[in-house]
Design an enzyme around this catalytic site. Structure first.
Site, PDB file in Angstrom:
ATOM      1  N   ASP A 136       0.885  -1.151   0.000  1.00 18.53           N
ATOM      2  CA  ASP A 136       0.000   0.000   0.000  1.00 18.53           C
ATOM      3  C   ASP A 136       0.937   1.219   0.000  1.00 18.53           C
ATOM      4  O   ASP A 136       2.126   1.103   0.311  1.00 18.53           O
ATOM      5  CB  ASP A 136      -0.908  -0.003   1.233  1.00 18.53           C
ATOM      6  CG  ASP A 136      -2.166   0.817   0.987  1.00 18.53           C
ATOM      7  OD1 ASP A 136      -2.128   1.735   0.135  1.00 18.53           O
ATOM      8  OD2 ASP A 136      -3.196   0.564   1.645  1.00 18.53           O
ATOM      9  N   TRP A 137       0.437   2.378  -0.356  1.00 15.48           N
ATOM     10  CA  TRP A 137       1.315   3.535  -0.577  1.00 15.48           C
ATOM     11  C   TRP A 137       2.016   3.952   0.720  1.00 15.48           C
ATOM     12  O   TRP A 137       1.376   4.306   1.685  1.00 15.48           O
ATOM     13  CB  TRP A 137       0.498   4.675  -1.187  1.00 15.48           C
ATOM     14  CG  TRP A 137       0.465   4.635  -2.695  1.00 15.48           C
ATOM     15  CD1 TRP A 137       0.727   5.683  -3.529  1.00 15.48           C
ATOM     16  CD2 TRP A 137       0.169   3.527  -3.568  1.00 15.48           C
ATOM     17  NE1 TRP A 137       0.635   5.273  -4.848  1.00 15.48           N
ATOM     18  CE2 TRP A 137       0.297   3.973  -4.903  1.00 15.48           C
ATOM     19  CE3 TRP A 137      -0.152   2.174  -3.360  1.00 15.48           C
ATOM     20  CZ2 TRP A 137       0.097   3.135  -6.006  1.00 15.48           C
ATOM     21  CZ3 TRP A 137      -0.360   1.349  -4.452  1.00 15.48           C
ATOM     22  CH2 TRP A 137      -0.226   1.830  -5.751  1.00 15.48           C
TER      23      TRP A 137
END
Ligand SMILES: *[C@@H]1O[C@H](CO)[C@@H](O)[C@H](O)[C@H]1NC(C)=O
Ligand SMILES: *[C@@H]1O[C@H](CO)[C@@H](O)[C@H](O)[C@H]1NC(C)=O
Ligand SMILES: *[C@@H]1O[C@H](CO)[C@@H](O)[C@H](O)[C@H]1NC(C)=O
Ligand SMILES: *[C@@H]1O[C@H](CO)[C@@H](O)[C@H](O)[C@H]1NC(C)=O
Ligand SMILES: *[C@@H]1O[C@H](CO)[C@@H](O)[C@H](O)[C@H]1NC(C)=O
Ligand SMILES: *[C@@H]1O[C@H](CO)[C@@H](O)[C@H](O)[C@H]1NC(C)=O
Ligand SMILES: *[C@@H]1O[C@H](CO)[C@@H](O)[C@H](O)[C@H]1NC(C)=O
Ligand SMILES: *[C@@H]1O[C@H](CO)[C@@H](O)[C@H](O)[C@H]1NC(C)=O
Ligand SMILES: *[C@@H]1O[C@H](CO)[C@@H](O)[C@H](O)[C@H]1NC(C)=O
Ligand SMILES: *[C@@H]1O[C@H](CO)[C@@H](O)[C@H](O)[C@H]1NC(C)=O
Ligand SMILES: *[C@@H]1O[C@H](CO)[C@@H](O)[C@H](O)[C@H]1NC(C)=O
Ligand SMILES: CC(=O)N[C@H]1CO[C@H](CO)[C@@H](O)[C@@H]1O
Length: 846
Positions: free
Chosen positions: A281-282
């Site tokens: 995920d970022w």
């Protein structure tokens, strides 16, 4: 970055492999080495092509495939580096699970929760395919969806609506259909967020107002709960061939989701034999080397790993997995250049927004909507759940005076896209907020659609009051109207945006915009009040369900751009409602028993969320504790009536279950590694500021790493076995994508007859449940369903089956699925609490 972050905020870097507990905290066992791709299942051809491609690459080229170039440095929310030598453009990864985020001329599809409410796997496939087409035609390689995490442990979970349902079997079926739809369009799907990412509060370090120094929470679940509940839909995603999986922000047993060797190496890549790639995920990558060894294949939005501690075969495996996903969905045939830019709406702008460099045309405004509006309208109407009806619906079209009440019926005064990432709740609600959004191309409001309908009928008067403070005008109009349509909503979203004190997760289960007051006022003056709800999940409606003047209640969820049209189709009977609730409607938050943790509970340490309820969430919990819901899971009325009869269960002579065994091959090394001098920036290379490149500054690795902790013992721990590329044991429950193929063998065929006993055509959803019989099994658990259209008087036979997995429990001791000795019962009906048909399962001797 704040506002624009796709999945939020900058992660505080925390030591790679979880600190093993001083204080008896839940602990995640190691599992190394990280399994390498084998080409199992239907991945052989893609694997072969990927190996060929990766074999030509140099190390920096491989590294380019595996890492993002940095936030706002490319067109998409995530971009990997490219391989100019081979004319390979790199990957564009784009949100969201309901459409193409951050661009124009795209469709705003119904949310996942609405797709679930159709109980129609075909519609889920069609939606996936239409979304995949839009992504493909905008030049996207990876669509960041669908969602099985959150699964929906808590009814107030902020992102529950992005996914499908708190039932794992149901969500698994919707995941598989959506993934196939997206990937058949030539785009890689990304199943997220893996795993136990069930709340927004504390999902990241410092993410809650007032608790900026608190680390990310740890979700602590036991092995049985993981397998029977949260991992189940991911198994279906893997079996459906999903090309990528996104690991999550929070910790699992005190080890971060993107460096958790147990969830990534063991469960996902060994047991489920996942062949595609894991992306972070970022900014969820909490370390470099540690995450690579724990099974992370791609880092987003951009970070570097290069120094020789990660074995060559691991880097090769990352690149091969990424390229295999590319070939599996046919990206080599379907690829087009990205024709939009996420960081500006203007036609011209910088290619690299963060660096503000390379000015030119970045948006080509390609219209990719096709005729998807029709499908969106159909999913919208098919997802409406008729919760109450005292004969008020369908409307006849002869109503002389139609009143429309509530802000939720009307337009957002700033336009449907007024607030970036839908960060306000103004006007009608058709989408939640956060990264799981897309711009509306248009939004048909209920007010507009109902007015148009009444005008076209030429029968009467219609008046709308959408100012929720105009209570006295409402009373006046309500007392004269023949039907009063009153609207209410409840919004939720992703935690980086806070609306009215809701930090992603909902702070209560009541309606927003003062809607309860509006409903109270209208229903006090109108004895034919019809309530329409646009909510992200369950809300408390027991008062309205019991109110004599409220003659009907409809849940319309988050229906997307055709909201008003979908609703009118059902209100006037052009579409007979057939949606069923994909979650339980309780009478108070406590009924669910699994509230969001909103306050730290471990001093200054990571909040500990113990999933002590095990597999008892949503209806399983209500059933176990004999709590009567307002509306149960699977419930929904129709304008006709149905009968389900003639349940017939037949055992099939399935072969005995054989645990997988043997060894994998050794990790292949695809060559071409030389010395650090090959990895330094080429002479004269002109760098874009803050862009992430695969090269290093000099052959002095310590200096080039820029990491003061480089080489320190605390930062150089290599878990035992992590670099071992020799053949590894195949797990008994593994052996093929989705797990041991024997788990999916059918063991019983089941048939039942569904008949439309009423006067109008309609759809019924027969539902198959099972009781596995042990004291710690749910009373009933969903196993299959279908949506069947029937003319008046017509009957059809519904054919379904139970697989071995369906009749098994996870056994933590043998680490495999087993059929328990307890007598098992199957039920068929049309909700989790209306199960008129029942049969004992003939026992199998396994
Ligand atoms: C978490 O700990 C529990 C209890 O020891 C164990 O059953 C489970 O497998 C662990 N899960 C992970 C992901 O480490
Ligand atoms: C190694 O990479 C170089 C490019 O730097 C390429 O010319 C060469 O063919 C590669 N070698 C192998 C064995 O693939
Ligand atoms: C890596 O990708 C960047 C950005 O696309 C590109 O400039 C660079 O040349 C690539 N490096 C290699 C080794 O291909
Ligand atoms: C683009 O326009 C939409 C809708 O008007 C708006 O919500 C969004 O913030 C704009 N994006 C940028 C980058 O300005
Ligand atoms: C970006 O660069 C352009 C010139 O190419 C300049 O006009 C503009 O002000 C710059 N924007 C920012 C935010 O620095
Ligand atoms: C619940 O939250 C909503 C949204 O913040 C708010 O409008 C409403 O007043 C709250 N309900 C109660 C009973 O406080
Ligand atoms: C129902 O509506 C009528 C007006 O039609 C009103 O007189 C009555 O008080 C309402 N009943 C309730 C319980 O609000
Ligand atoms: C509502 O009240 C009207 C008279 O005001 C009456 O004719 C009608 O039957 C009532 N409807 C219901 C559903 O009670
Ligand atoms: C559901 O089943 C009940 C009987 O169990 C039946 O009365 C009803 O018509 C069925 N269908 C719907 C949509 O309620
Ligand atoms: C590498 O060189 C660039 C350009 O001179 C510089 O900006 C950067 O800080 C250097 N990185 C490290 C880790 O020293
Ligand atoms: C790479 O980094 C690790 C951890 O920081 C360190 O232990 C190792 O010695 C480094 N490898 C090389 C070749 O410098
Ligand atoms: C014009 C309008 O209704 N504005 C509202 C939009 O929503 C925000 C938060 O949800 C409110 O604060 C505004 O008043």
């Amino acid at each position: 970055m704040g506002f624009w972050c796709s999945e939020v905020v900058i992660a505080v870097v925390i030591a790679a492999l979880s600190t093993v507990n001083a204080q008896n905290l839940a602990y995640s066992p190691p599992f190394y080495p990280s399994p390498w791709m084998s080409g199992n299942g239907d991945w052989a051809e893609a694997h072969e092509k990927a190996v060929q491609f990766v074999s030509q690459l140099t190390l920096p080229e491989k590294v380019n495939l595996t890492s993002g170039v940095g936030w706002m440095q490319g067109n998409c929310v995530g971009n990997t580096g490219s391989i100019p030598r081979l004319n390979f453009p790199g990957f564009c990864m784009q949100d969201s699970p309901l459409g193409v985020r951050f661009t124009d001329y795209v469709s705003a599809f119904p949310a996942g929760v609405n797709t679930a409410a159709t109980w129609d796997k075909r519609l889920a496939y069609q939606r996936g395919n239409a979304m995949g087409n839009e992504h493909r035609n905008k030049g996207v390689d990876v669509q960041l969806g669908p969602v099985a995490g959150p699964l929906g442990r808590s009814p107030d979970g902020g992102r529950d609506w992005e996914g499908f349902s708190p039932d794992p079997v149901f969500t698994g079926a919707m995941m598989a259909a959506t993934i196939k739809g997206i990937q058949d369009a030539g785009v890689i799907a990304c199943a997220k967020h893996y795993i136990l990412n069930e709340q927004e509060y504390f999902r990241q370090p410092g993410s809650v107002t007032g608790y900026e120094n608190i680390p990310a929470e740890s979700s602590n679940a036991d092995d049985k709960t993981l397998h029977e509940l949260y991992l189940w839909p991911f198994a279906d995603a893997v079996r459906a061939g999903v090309g990528s999986i996104m690991c999550s922000y929070e910790q699992i047993n005190n080890s971060y989701g993107c460096s958790n060797a147990y969830t990534l190496n063991k469960l996902l890549k060994s047991e489920l034999d996942f062949q595609g790639f894991v992306t972070s995920d970022w900014w969820a990558q909490q370390s470099g080397v540690g995450t690579a060894l724990a099974g992370l294949d791609m880092t987003m939005a951009g970070d570097t790993v290069l120094n020789g501690t990660v074995p060559e075969w691991r880097i090769d495996d990352m690149a091969v997995r990424i390229m295999a996903a590319y070939y599996k969905v046919g990206r080599d045939r379907y690829w087009i250049p990205t024709n939009f830019n996420s960081w500006t709406n203007s036609t011209f702008g910088p290619q690299h927004a963060l660096a503000n460099m390379s000015y030119g045309q970045v948006n080509y405004h390609v219209n990719v909507q096709a005729n998807h509006g029709e499908l969106i309208r159909q999913i919208g109407s098919s997802s409406i759940v008729l919760l109450k009806n005292n004969g008020a619906l369908p409307l006849t079209g002869h109503e002389v005076f139609t009143g429309i009440f509530g802000e939720d019926a009307g337009a957002n005064p700033g336009g449907p896209n007024a607030c970036a990432d839908r960060s306000c709740d103004n006007g009608t609600l058709a989408m939640g907020w956060g990264s799981g959004t897309a711009q509306f191309p248009y939004l048909i409001t209920p007010e507009e659609a109902i007015q148009t309908k009444v005008q076209s009928l030429g029968t009467g008067t219609v008046q709308a009051i959408t100012d929720n403070n105009a209570l006295s005008q409402m009373a006046e109009v309500a007392s004269r109207a023949s039907v009063c349509l009153v609207f209410g909503n409840a919004d939720s979203g992703e935690g980086y945006l806070t609306i009215d004190g809701n930090e992603g997760d909902r702070k209560n289960l009541t309606l927003w915009q003062g809607a309860d007051q509006v409903i109270e006022q209208v229903s006090a003056h109108c004895n034919n009040t019809i309530l329409v709800l646009h909510t992200a999940g369950p809300v408390i409606v027991s008062d309205w369900d019991n109110h004599p003047n409220i003659t009907a209640i409809l849940w319309a969820g988050l229906p997307g751009q055709e909201s008003g049209n979908s609703l009118v189709d059902v209100l006037y009977g052009d579409v007979n409602p057939g949606g069923k609730s994909p979650f339980t409607w309780g009478k108070k938050l406590e009924d669910w028993g699994t509230p969001i943790l909103t306050k730290p509970n471990n001093g200054a340490g990571a909040p500990q969320i113990d999933y002590s309820e095990g597999i008892f969430i949503d209806y399983r919990k209500f059933d176990r504790d004999n709590i009567t819901p307002t509306y149960e899971f699977g419930f929904g009325l129709s304008y006709t009536t149905f009968e389900i009869s003639d349940l017939c269960v037949e055992p099939i002579n399935a072969p005995p279950y054989v645990p997988s065994n043997g060894m994998t091959k050794a990790a292949p090394s695809l060559g071409n590694y030389t010395s650090p001098s090959d990895y330094v920036f080429p002479d004269g290379f002109s760098r874009i500021p803050e862009y992430v490149y695969p090269w290093i500054n000099s052959t002095d690795l310590k200096a080039s790493s820029g990491d003061p902790r480089y080489g320190l013992p605390s930062n150089s721990y290599i878990p035992p076995g992590a670099t071992d590329g020799s053949p590894q044991l195949i797990l008994g429950a593994g052996g093929a994508p989705g797990g041991n193929p024997g788990l999916y063998e059918e063991m019983y065929t089941i048939t039942a007859t569904v008949k439309n006993t009423g006067e109008v055509a309609g759809d019924e959803v027969p539902q198959l449940y099972i009781c596995l019989g042990a004291p710690d099994d749910p009373k009933v658990a969903l196993r299959d369903f279908d949506r069947i259209s029937l003319e008046p008087g017509e009957e059809k036979i519904w054919n379904t089956a139970l697989t071995r997995r369906d009749v098994s429990n996870w056994d933590p001791v043998t680490q495999n699925w087993v059929i328990s000795k307890y007598p098992k019962t199957v039920y068929v009906g049309n909700s989790s609490r209306k199960l008129p048909l029942k049969a004992e399962l003939p026992l199998y001797a396994d």
